[in-house]
Scaffold this motif. Sequence first.
Motif, mmCIF file in Angstrom:
data_model
loop_
_atom_site.group_PDB
_atom_site.id
_atom_site.type_symbol
_atom_site.label_atom_id
_atom_site.label_comp_id
_atom_site.label_asym_id
_atom_site.label_seq_id
_atom_site.Cartn_x
_atom_site.Cartn_y
_atom_site.Cartn_z
ATOM 1 N N ARG A 1 0.840 -1.204 0.000
ATOM 2 C CA ARG A 1 0.000 0.000 0.000
ATOM 3 C C ARG A 1 0.877 1.258 0.000
ATOM 4 N NH1 ARG A 1 -5.280 2.077 1.181
ATOM 5 N NH2 ARG A 1 -5.017 4.320 0.951
ATOM 6 N N ARG A 2 1.904 1.270 0.795
ATOM 7 C CA ARG A 2 2.824 2.410 0.826
ATOM 8 C C ARG A 2 3.489 2.597 -0.534
ATOM 9 N NH1 ARG A 2 7.203 1.247 4.364
ATOM 10 N NH2 ARG A 2 7.963 3.312 3.779
ATOM 11 N N PHE A 3 3.906 1.485 -1.126
ATOM 12 C CA PHE A 3 4.568 1.575 -2.421
ATOM 13 C C PHE A 3 3.603 2.071 -3.499
ATOM 14 C CE2 PHE A 3 5.699 -0.223 -6.550
ATOM 15 C CZ PHE A 3 6.986 0.274 -6.686
ATOM 16 N N TRP A 4 2.393 1.524 -3.528
ATOM 17 C CA TRP A 4 1.396 1.919 -4.529
ATOM 18 C C TRP A 4 1.056 3.402 -4.394
ATOM 19 C CZ3 TRP A 4 -4.029 -0.866 -4.968
ATOM 20 C CH2 TRP A 4 -4.530 -0.694 -6.266
ATOM 21 N N THR A 5 0.938 3.859 -3.159
ATOM 22 C CA THR A 5 0.648 5.272 -2.915
ATOM 23 C C THR A 5 1.803 6.151 -3.376
ATOM 24 O OG1 THR A 5 -0.742 4.708 -1.009
ATOM 25 C CG2 THR A 5 0.055 6.975 -1.156
ATOM 26 N N TYR B 1 2.137 4.791 -15.055
ATOM 27 C CA TYR B 1 0.827 5.376 -14.800
ATOM 28 C C TYR B 1 -0.014 4.423 -13.952
ATOM 29 C CZ TYR B 1 1.757 8.566 -18.740
ATOM 30 O OH TYR B 1 2.298 9.509 -19.578
ATOM 31 N N ILE B 2 -0.788 4.975 -13.018
ATOM 32 C CA ILE B 2 -1.850 4.203 -12.374
ATOM 33 C C ILE B 2 -2.945 4.044 -13.419
ATOM 34 C CG2 ILE B 2 -3.453 4.050 -10.438
ATOM 35 C CD1 ILE B 2 -0.485 4.055 -9.640
ATOM 36 N N LYS B 3 -3.389 2.827 -13.640
ATOM 37 C CA LYS B 3 -4.218 2.549 -14.812
ATOM 38 C C LYS B 3 -5.575 3.244 -14.766
ATOM 39 C CE LYS B 3 -5.114 -1.228 -17.988
ATOM 40 N NZ LYS B 3 -4.915 -2.685 -18.229
ATOM 41 N N ASP B 4 -6.207 3.301 -13.619
ATOM 42 C CA ASP B 4 -7.541 3.893 -13.503
ATOM 43 C C ASP B 4 -7.442 5.226 -12.777
ATOM 44 O OD1 ASP B 4 -10.654 3.441 -13.549
ATOM 45 O OD2 ASP B 4 -10.172 4.013 -11.490
ATOM 46 N N LYS C 1 11.638 -2.532 -8.774
ATOM 47 C CA LYS C 1 11.226 -3.002 -10.101
ATOM 48 C C LYS C 1 10.287 -4.198 -9.989
ATOM 49 C CE LYS C 1 11.641 -2.933 -14.670
ATOM 50 N NZ LYS C 1 10.750 -4.038 -15.029
ATOM 51 N N ARG C 2 10.548 -5.072 -9.051
ATOM 52 C CA ARG C 2 9.680 -6.244 -8.868
ATOM 53 C C ARG C 2 8.281 -5.818 -8.434
ATOM 54 N NH1 ARG C 2 8.671 -10.023 -4.566
ATOM 55 N NH2 ARG C 2 9.999 -8.799 -3.187
ATOM 56 N N TYR C 3 8.199 -4.804 -7.580
ATOM 57 C CA TYR C 3 6.897 -4.329 -7.114
ATOM 58 C C TYR C 3 6.102 -3.682 -8.246
ATOM 59 C CZ TYR C 3 7.773 -5.067 -2.108
ATOM 60 O OH TYR C 3 7.994 -5.628 -0.874
ATOM 61 N N VAL C 4 6.764 -2.857 -9.046
ATOM 62 C CA VAL C 4 6.027 -2.178 -10.120
ATOM 63 C C VAL C 4 5.604 -3.180 -11.191
ATOM 64 C CG1 VAL C 4 7.944 -1.508 -11.639
ATOM 65 C CG2 VAL C 4 5.929 -0.050 -11.464
ATOM 66 N N ASP C 5 6.423 -4.195 -11.443
ATOM 67 C CA ASP C 5 6.035 -5.233 -12.394
ATOM 68 C C ASP C 5 4.863 -6.048 -11.862
ATOM 69 O OD1 ASP C 5 7.940 -4.469 -14.229
ATOM 70 O OD2 ASP C 5 9.406 -5.989 -13.637
ATOM 71 N N LEU C 6 4.847 -6.292 -10.571
ATOM 72 C CA LEU C 6 3.727 -7.004 -9.961
ATOM 73 C C LEU C 6 2.419 -6.238 -10.147
ATOM 74 C CD1 LEU C 6 2.178 -8.906 -8.066
ATOM 75 C CD2 LEU C 6 3.215 -7.698 -6.128
ATOM 76 N N LEU C 7 2.434 -4.942 -9.861
ATOM 77 C CA LEU C 7 1.222 -4.139 -10.014
ATOM 78 C C LEU C 7 0.823 -4.018 -11.489
ATOM 79 C CD1 LEU C 7 1.957 -1.329 -7.393
ATOM 80 C CD2 LEU C 7 0.302 -3.197 -7.195
ATOM 81 N N ILE D 1 -8.820 5.207 -9.146
ATOM 82 C CA ILE D 1 -7.926 4.583 -8.170
ATOM 83 C C ILE D 1 -6.747 5.507 -7.876
ATOM 84 C CG2 ILE D 1 -6.427 2.614 -7.721
ATOM 85 C CD1 ILE D 1 -9.439 2.004 -7.646
ATOM 86 N N LEU D 2 -6.230 6.182 -8.907
ATOM 87 C CA LEU D 2 -5.176 7.174 -8.686
ATOM 88 C C LEU D 2 -5.635 8.219 -7.675
ATOM 89 C CD1 LEU D 2 -2.517 8.709 -9.439
ATOM 90 C CD2 LEU D 2 -3.847 9.834 -11.246
#
Length: 391
Positions: A197-201, A261-264, A228-234, A267-268
Amino acid sequence: YILFTMIERLAQIDHIKSLLSQNPIVAIIGARQVGKTTITYEIEKHWKAPSTRFDCEDPEDLVRLNEPKLALKNLSGLVIIDEIQRKPDLFPLLRVLVDRENNKATFLILGSASPNLLKQSSESLAGRISYFNLNGFSLIEVGQENESKLWIRGGFPRSYLAQTDKASVTWRKDFIRTFLERDIPQLGFNIPAITLRRFWTMLAHYHGQLWNGSELGRAFGMTHASVKRYVDLLSDALVVWQLKPWFQNIGKRQVKAPKVYIKDSGILHGLLGIETMNGLENHPKIGASWEGFVLSEILGKLSIEPDDAYFWATHAGAELDLLVFVDGHPYGFEVKRTTAPKITPSMKNSLNDLSLKKLFVIHAGEHEFDLNEDIRAIPSHQIHSLSKTHL
């Protein structure tokens, strides 16, 4: 909710039906809650042969699939398997079933992860499967008069269709929490929800910027490889998309890092704590938010997947927000949140260096007009006028 979705998504339904008539297996890929299951109910309702449905999140259906060959081998007509990423062992079996001489079944599978993550499907079903990527509502579906509502709430059906802004915000908060606490672990990743959640934010604050893993890693306190692993996961979970850089031999130093980019857009805004249009208009990320929203609309209208889209930039400052190829010809798009767009040196560089056939400037005004013979300005609410046949 279902009635609205069906009325407005007839084009997607017709496309999926066409794919089903040509392929033994069709996969609808899209993020959680984007409307995949709802669309299959409408397809199933009008299917002329028998249909059978399995939901890999339903305990009873999972029991039925404990012996998958026994459950599937005698079925005919349309077979729908929802959330198939929960049962990756089904992919090799599907190959065996559709290769039978007496096969009478067509399989419609639904997944909440990218084909890159569903490696079994691409390896086991090559030549037998067609993919359809389902996104949230688009401007052409909800109508240009609802542009601001779609932008602030995003395209997830339940967020967009919520009766109030507050209800929409609540749904998005619940979606983010459920996604992190339930959906990510189900994809096989053991990452604490609070960490992701912290990373996504934090990633939301980099929305629309060049990817700089080292900078983000320092800010987050982890290695470049972990970031890089986290952003690829999302990205594989279909909530983030990466716009690749385009570079060619033109004698200029060009940027070779992607944009994230956050896709939606909804959600962004949820991740950034933006709940109202007034809050968005006073937020420093408004320009980046609008850019991502418009780019998604362009790609959707032209039926171009993000993997086939690019941006271009040089270290001297020239930049093009979006580069796509239609019938082998390059077309450029610039997104300007202004009501009076003007030709810039960067636009001229893009036209010349990339040999663009046409450059479109998507703006926030009301009118469509030519800036010169090679550059046309189009208001964002008229993106629906774009067509591959008219480029």
